[in-house]
Design an enzyme around this catalytic site. Sequence first.
Site, short mmCIF file in Angstrom:
data_model
loop_
_atom_site.label_atom_id
_atom_site.label_comp_id
_atom_site.label_asym_id
_atom_site.label_seq_id
_atom_site.Cartn_x
_atom_site.Cartn_y
_atom_site.Cartn_z
N ASN A 102 0.88 -1.17 0.00
CA ASN A 102 0.00 0.00 0.00
C ASN A 102 0.91 1.22 0.00
OD1 ASN A 102 -1.88 2.02 0.57
ND2 ASN A 102 -1.87 1.57 2.76
N GLY A 103 0.73 2.11 -0.99
CA GLY A 103 1.57 3.31 -1.04
C GLY A 103 2.07 3.55 -2.45
N GLU A 492 -20.36 21.48 0.72
CA GLU A 492 -20.40 20.11 1.24
C GLU A 492 -21.59 19.34 0.66
OE1 GLU A 492 -18.44 18.20 2.60
OE2 GLU A 492 -19.59 16.67 3.64
N GLU A 499 -20.22 12.83 -5.14
CA GLU A 499 -19.51 11.61 -4.75
C GLU A 499 -20.33 10.34 -4.92
OE1 GLU A 499 -16.73 11.91 -1.00
OE2 GLU A 499 -18.61 12.91 -0.64
N LYS A 614 -11.78 5.71 1.12
CA LYS A 614 -12.03 6.47 2.34
C LYS A 614 -10.80 7.24 2.80
CE LYS A 614 -14.52 7.58 5.89
NZ LYS A 614 -15.49 8.63 5.56
C1 F6R Z 1 -15.75 13.36 1.24
C2 F6R Z 1 -14.61 12.79 1.89
C3 F6R Z 1 -13.27 13.28 1.50
C4 F6R Z 1 -12.40 13.47 2.76
C5 F6R Z 1 -10.97 13.86 2.37
C6 F6R Z 1 -10.11 14.14 3.57
O1 F6R Z 1 -16.94 12.77 1.66
O2 F6R Z 1 -14.73 11.94 2.72
O3 F6R Z 1 -13.34 14.47 0.77
O4 F6R Z 1 -12.97 14.46 3.55
O5 F6R Z 1 -10.40 12.83 1.62
O6 F6R Z 1 -10.06 13.02 4.40
P1 F6R Z 1 -9.62 13.12 5.91
O7 F6R Z 1 -10.62 13.95 6.61
O8 F6R Z 1 -9.60 11.71 6.37
O9 F6R Z 1 -8.27 13.77 5.92
#
Ligand code: F6R
Length: 619
Positions: A102-103, A492, A499, A614
Amino acid sequence: MCGIIGYLGDRQAYPILINGLKKLEYRGYDSSGIAIFCKNGYSLYKTKGKVDELEKKISSYKKKIKGTTGIGHTRWATHGVPNDLNAHPHVSNSSELIMIHNGIIENYHAIKVILLENGFTFKSKTDTEVLVNLIEYIKKENKLSLEEAVRISLNEIIGAYSIAIVDKSQPETIIIAKLGSPLALGINKKEFFIASDPIPFINYTKNAIYLKDGEMAILRKNKELDLRKIRDNYKLSPIINKLKINLKEIEKGEYKYFMLKEIYEQPKTISYTLRGRLIISDKIICVNGIEINKDIFINAKSITIVACGTSWHAALIGEYLLEQLARIPVEVEYASEFRYRNPIIDKNDLIIVISQSGETADTLAALKLAKKKGAFVFGICNVVGSSIARNVNAGIYTHAGPEIGVASTKAFTAQIAVLILLSLKLAKYRSTVNENKYHSLLNELTNIPKKMDNILKIDRHIHIIKNISKVFHNVNNFLYLGRGINFPVALEGALKLKEISYIHAEGYPAAEMKHGPIALVDENMPVVIIATKKGCYEKIIGNIQEIKARKGKIIAIVNEGDIQASIMSDYVIKIPEISEELSPLLTVIPLQLLAYQIACIRGKNVDQPRNLAKSVTVE
Ligand code: F6R
């Protein structure tokens, strides 16, 4: 991105790997694969598509896969399209070494050229296949053990990785290593569980080690863990953490999708965020990370907030709150831009980073850059023990619980709640808010969970949102408008729709319409407009009129008892009234539900939207 999994012990590896991969799919789901090892060799299966596809493919072979050592991977493509060949695990030219990764290996191209010159060939387009062959090359050229070859190879690598590698001639050993990408190791007496996060092994053990950057571990069956530094092979003593994850939090329960469950969890998660921090009987806010750094917060001349995606929208709300309440100038930056533009910051600067996962590569890099320049970095994170949480100077957890739906919902409102606490705390320190206002905001904050419940539990609201979704689920475009603190909420709302439903949507400050976007408005354009009473209500009424004059269809989020905006709008969703500073906690909920309902009617997989993952651990 990508999820990695592994097992070494006495149990059959296959069920552990396949079920673990399903729990890691939030990290990527465009292809997956597993390799299971036994004394006579190994079985390797991989395929394009979700883990279910892999499971189907394997079950079609009918032969039971046996083996108590195994590694598996679910992919979010970086190098090479999603297909069977590019799926992991990858095998070295001699078929002796099998690896998952992963990476991103940034210098993979230069290494590939050297390997090609030395007779290596490649089946896939991935950087991972280059790395596994580099390890093979170094191992054979120098007649090294696998662990030494891995260590030396990783010292040649530029980029980020968490890897697990097995030599088929030693099926009772797995070597793992980490730099930049997350890697957790579960330990239970004589068995080891490897995963990108501990959730896949929580059923088996509560003892976990989070590998730190630059560490590798040699896992041998029935032997003690051997933890080392990649740079100089220095032997380390592992620190075992006791996991406190509640299994209910990571199950869908009665809900069809995690996203819906997480939307409905918000009244509860906000009360978790406020618990122990908002002491209403004493009318105080207690946040340790701020209190012990009080001087830094009081003396800050300005604050820069850095984040990505939904967290960046929360940051924009934070800008409004901190400026309004604590009267501190705030800049909000995309982490990906901030890190590459040599920002002018020094030891007198206060930087806030916001991240649900705590693993977002750009946010983590921005944090490290700010620290390197001497700034004090305060973090707002959801995932306890994540890389960002570990690297900041101080911080506050949002305590929203695991967020599994790819589209962020409860983490967003929890981030806003934390930003409200922070702004009020600083306002109090700096005497920039009068006592009445301060107390009334604290009181209102305690009532937020009830008001959220009111929006979510009243059938009439849900009925209206479902109705609107039926009418508009086939359009190609949506506009979302808001003003002041609700402009980021419009952004948002548009992001949520894009999305998960793949409908093009844009958020704008309502008054900006006249400067261009209004050209898009006609009788086919739905315009979602946040028209709550506080803030610029009269101005918003003017904006609604401008859209109506061009035949746009208005979907208005208004307060209960509203008349003016409601009469002018085609569809109206009513929410309880609240002070403007707290309003995003309520106005966003109908927008989350609207995006969810539209995506469902369009038959989309809400929890696993195409092309997304995610946790964005690549830049
Ligand atoms: C949208 C979403 C992404 C995250 C972004 C930052 O629904 O989930 O836009 O907000 O990838 O992720 P974090 O908050 O984990 O740094």
